[in-house]
Design an enzyme around this catalytic site. Structure first.
Site, PDB file in Angstrom:
ATOM      1  N   SER A 173     -14.029 113.229  -9.537  1.00  0.00           N
ATOM      2  CA  SER A 173     -15.079 112.867  -8.344  1.00  0.00           C
ATOM      3  C   SER A 173     -16.398 112.906  -9.364  1.00  0.00           C
ATOM      4  O   SER A 173     -16.576 111.786 -10.128  1.00  0.00           O
ATOM      5  CB  SER A 173     -15.133 114.047  -7.644  1.00  0.00           C
ATOM      6  OG  SER A 173     -16.440 113.618  -6.671  1.00  0.00           O
ATOM      7  N   ASP A 218     -20.719 108.621  -5.350  1.00  0.00           N
ATOM      8  CA  ASP A 218     -20.377 109.305  -6.773  1.00  0.00           C
ATOM      9  C   ASP A 218     -19.049 108.640  -7.286  1.00  0.00           C
ATOM     10  O   ASP A 218     -18.625 107.546  -6.834  1.00  0.00           O
ATOM     11  CB  ASP A 218     -20.221 110.563  -6.223  1.00  0.00           C
ATOM     12  CG  ASP A 218     -18.788 110.949  -5.322  1.00  0.00           C
ATOM     13  OD1 ASP A 218     -18.443 109.992  -4.680  1.00  0.00           O
ATOM     14  OD2 ASP A 218     -18.139 112.012  -5.402  1.00  0.00           O
ATOM     15  N   ALA A 243     -25.305 118.260   2.605  1.00  0.00           N
ATOM     16  CA  ALA A 243     -26.399 117.811   1.928  1.00  0.00           C
ATOM     17  C   ALA A 243     -26.036 116.826   0.934  1.00  0.00           C
ATOM     18  O   ALA A 243     -26.695 115.688   0.453  1.00  0.00           O
ATOM     19  CB  ALA A 243     -27.207 118.840   1.547  1.00  0.00           C
ATOM     20  N   SER A 279     -19.358 132.677  -5.745  1.00  0.00           N
ATOM     21  CA  SER A 279     -18.836 131.240  -6.127  1.00  0.00           C
ATOM     22  C   SER A 279     -17.336 131.302  -5.790  1.00  0.00           C
ATOM     23  O   SER A 279     -16.808 132.200  -6.066  1.00  0.00           O
ATOM     24  CB  SER A 279     -19.403 131.140  -7.546  1.00  0.00           C
ATOM     25  OG  SER A 279     -18.602 129.808  -7.907  1.00  0.00           O
ATOM     26  N   ARG A 336     -24.306 132.833  -5.584  1.00  0.00           N
ATOM     27  CA  ARG A 336     -25.300 131.713  -5.281  1.00  0.00           C
ATOM     28  C   ARG A 336     -26.198 132.252  -4.286  1.00  0.00           C
ATOM     29  O   ARG A 336     -25.952 132.877  -3.588  1.00  0.00           O
ATOM     30  CB  ARG A 336     -24.513 130.780  -4.915  1.00  0.00           C
ATOM     31  CG  ARG A 336     -23.551 130.106  -6.054  1.00  0.00           C
ATOM     32  CD  ARG A 336     -22.860 128.600  -5.541  1.00  0.00           C
ATOM     33  NE  ARG A 336     -21.737 128.398  -6.674  1.00  0.00           N
ATOM     34  CZ  ARG A 336     -21.812 127.835  -7.775  1.00  0.00           C
ATOM     35  NH1 ARG A 336     -23.129 127.863  -8.222  1.00  0.00           N
ATOM     36  NH2 ARG A 336     -20.994 127.656  -8.589  1.00  0.00           N
TER      37      ARG A 336
END
Length: 561
Positions: A67, A284, A390, A522, A529
């Site tokens: 990716s 991406d 997002a 995580s 995080r």
């Protein structure tokens, strides 16, 4: 498994010894590492994909991609019969065989799993696996490893579908299992014909300003730019300009792409200050993420980002309008009301301003833990379910029951009210269900729907961006000794263990206007995080740093980022 099958796996696996000192974990992105150490892993995932096909009696997909990771990385993931991600139930098996220390250990693990899952080996059906890869140089050799893994299961068939976007492979798997045509040409035809339908249904007088009628698309030097060029030719559109297609020697995901733009909030390579004010988009590396942006001013690298939250909001506005139009006028020849359960799915990382906006529209907003597999599963529970992160990964799902009812309503309207706004609304909803990939987030299908809606509403990207204003936010992470010590609930927004942390976080949040903050462990590294929002950037930074210090004091190893 019988002895011939065991011997076949034993023999073929000896050619793919596992890397030493590396522990691999199957997550939302499948397995993802430096490509140089993935041969064994991809071989073993080929075995898993063949077994999954036998178990489900369906076609399975195997995609080789990393990716938005750097070009030297690669990865592998499995698409289930619906085109969605591999069921979580099989993830522990994926982990165990990927980390098996020897061929003998591998065979034993597979044999135990086959017995536990009652996977048939009676020769009544062959396994079928569709293979795809992105444009990474390592893809071809890893593809061969995957084929060897699939072929180590007696009677299994591997079909190389070529260089694809990840969403294309997921679409093909879903289509094959639904008995539909499933070539790349069929994919392009479905997207392009649905897009043309939406354009043809734009009401008179609704037209995007010609000054805004240019779109620059950053292809991340990956597969998406190449495929978008094909769509451009099919649609015969001249306003889309593709840069960073990979043909000019650019490096995959290096200073380009949706992940870079969304995180760094600066222009990608190939887009200059001369493009100030023009509508731009970034895909991406494997084209499953999409963000939009504009360059703010000449001689500047700063951008105004239109992220996945705003893409979701644009789609929600449009779909809500079409559903309202379907029920605008009642008639005794039609059902009293065309009901649809419409849900919007977000994670805690969605900007609070977007959530407030969607709720003000009267929409049902539901939160899930971070990870596409959770979002997709929740969205599938609605007649219409939208999810977007997002970062630009998301799609719109339509239930089979809803589509069946919609087609019936459309047929009734066609005979009595052809050309009415009700009829056109039904046609638009059907077109959206076909332009949007029902199997996975798809940057190409998302881009086409954004462009169709902007034209339908006559909106510039600037008007779109004014739907709401994001609250300033900050993301940080804290290095911890054991991330599993942190246990969360309520879609990862509340810490339930260790005791006392959530109360301390709440005390910090209370100090700031529009303050919001959560922490979560995580899934891939020993860090916690931290995400914070507040009314100003200074306040968001201050809140995030305060919570980082709190977590570090209680759980940390003394290293924060």
């Amino acid at each position: 498994m019988d002895e011939p099958q065991k011997c076949r796996i034993l023999k073929s696996s000896s050619d793919y010894p596992p890397p030493q000192g590396v522990k691999l974990s199957y997550g939302t992105s499948g397995f993802r590492e430096d490509a140089s150490i993935l041969q064994s892993t991809v071989f073993r995932v080929g075995i898993l994909a063949a077994l999954r096909s036998l178990k489900t009696q369906s076609v399975i997909g195997l995609m080789i991609t990393a990716s938005h990771n750097q070009e030297s990385d690669n990865g592998v993931k499995v698409a289930d019969p619906s085109g969605a991600m591999l069921t979580q139930h099989w993830e522990p098996f994926a982990n165990s065989i990927a980390n098996a220390a020897s061929p003998e250990n591998l065979v034993q693990l597979i044999d135990d799993f086959v017995k536990k899952e009652n996977i048939p080996f009676d020769g009544s059906r062959s396994a079928e696996v569709l293979l795809g890869r992105d444009t990474r140089p390592s893809g071809e050799s890893l593809l061969q490893a995957a084929k060897q893994g699939i072929n180590s299961i007696i009677g299994a068939l591997a079909f190389d579908m070529g260089i694809l976007t990840t969403p294309q492979l997921h679409w093909m798997v879903r289509a094959r299992n639904k008995g539909m045509k499933a070539t790349e040409a069929d994919y392009f035809e479905q997207l392009s014909s649905s897009f043309r339908c939406l354009i043809d249904l734009i009401p008179d007088g609704h037209k995007i300003n010609e000054a805004d009628d240019k779109l620059i698309v950053d292809g991340a030097n990956g597969v998406g730019g190449e495929k978008l060029e094909v769509l451009k030719r099919m649609l015969n559109v001249s306003y889309i300009e593709v840069c960073n297609s990979g043909k000019d020697g650019g490096v995959l995901n290096e200073g380009v792409g949706a992940d870079f733009v969304q995180k760094e909030k600066i222009v990608p390579q190939g887009v200059g200050s001369e493009n100030a004010g023009i509508r731009c988009a970034s895909l991406d590396g494997d084209a499953d993420r999409l963000v939009y942006f504009t360059v703010l001013e000449s001689n500047s690298s700063r951008i105004d980002l239109v992220d996945g939250d705003k893409i979701l909001s644009l789609f929600a506005v449009f779909l809500r309008e079409q559903l309202s139009a379907l029920n605008k006028e009642k008639d005794e020849k039609l059902d009293d009301c065309f009901e649809a359960r419409f849900g919007v799915i977000q994670t805690a990382y969605a900007n609070g301003a977007s959530t407030d906006y969607l709720k003000q529209l009267g929409l049902e907003v539901v939160f899930t833990p971070t990870g596409v597999k959770y979002l997709h599963e929740q969205a599938a529970r609605y007649d219409i379910g939208i999810y977007f992160e997002a970062n630009g990964h998301g799609t719109i799902l339509f239930s089979e029951n809803f589509l069946s009812r919609l087609e019936s309503r459309c047929n009734k309207l066609s005979s009595e009210y052809k050309g009415s706004e009700q009829h056109n609304a039904a046609l638009r909803l059907l077109a959206v269900s076909k332009v949007m990939n029902q199997a996975a987030g798809d940057a190409l299908s998302g881009l086409l729907l954004v462009e169709a809606i902007l034209r339908h509403k006559g909106w510039s990207i600037h008007k779109w961006g004014e739907l709401y204003h994001d609250l300033p936010s900050r993301q940080l992470k804290v290095k911890v000794l054991d991330r599993t010590a942190v246990v969360t609930a309520n879609a990862e927004t509340l810490v339930v263990k260790p005791l006392g942390i959530q109360e301390a976080i709440n005390a910090e949040i209370a100090k700031y206007s529009h303050g919001r903050c959560f922490v979560r462990p995580s899934g891939t590294e020993d860090v916690v995080r931290v995400y914070a929002e507040a009314s100003t950037q200074e306040a968001a930074d201050s809140l995030a740093n305060a919570v980082v210090k709190l977590v570090d004091r209680l759980l940390g190893s003394g290293s924060t980022r």
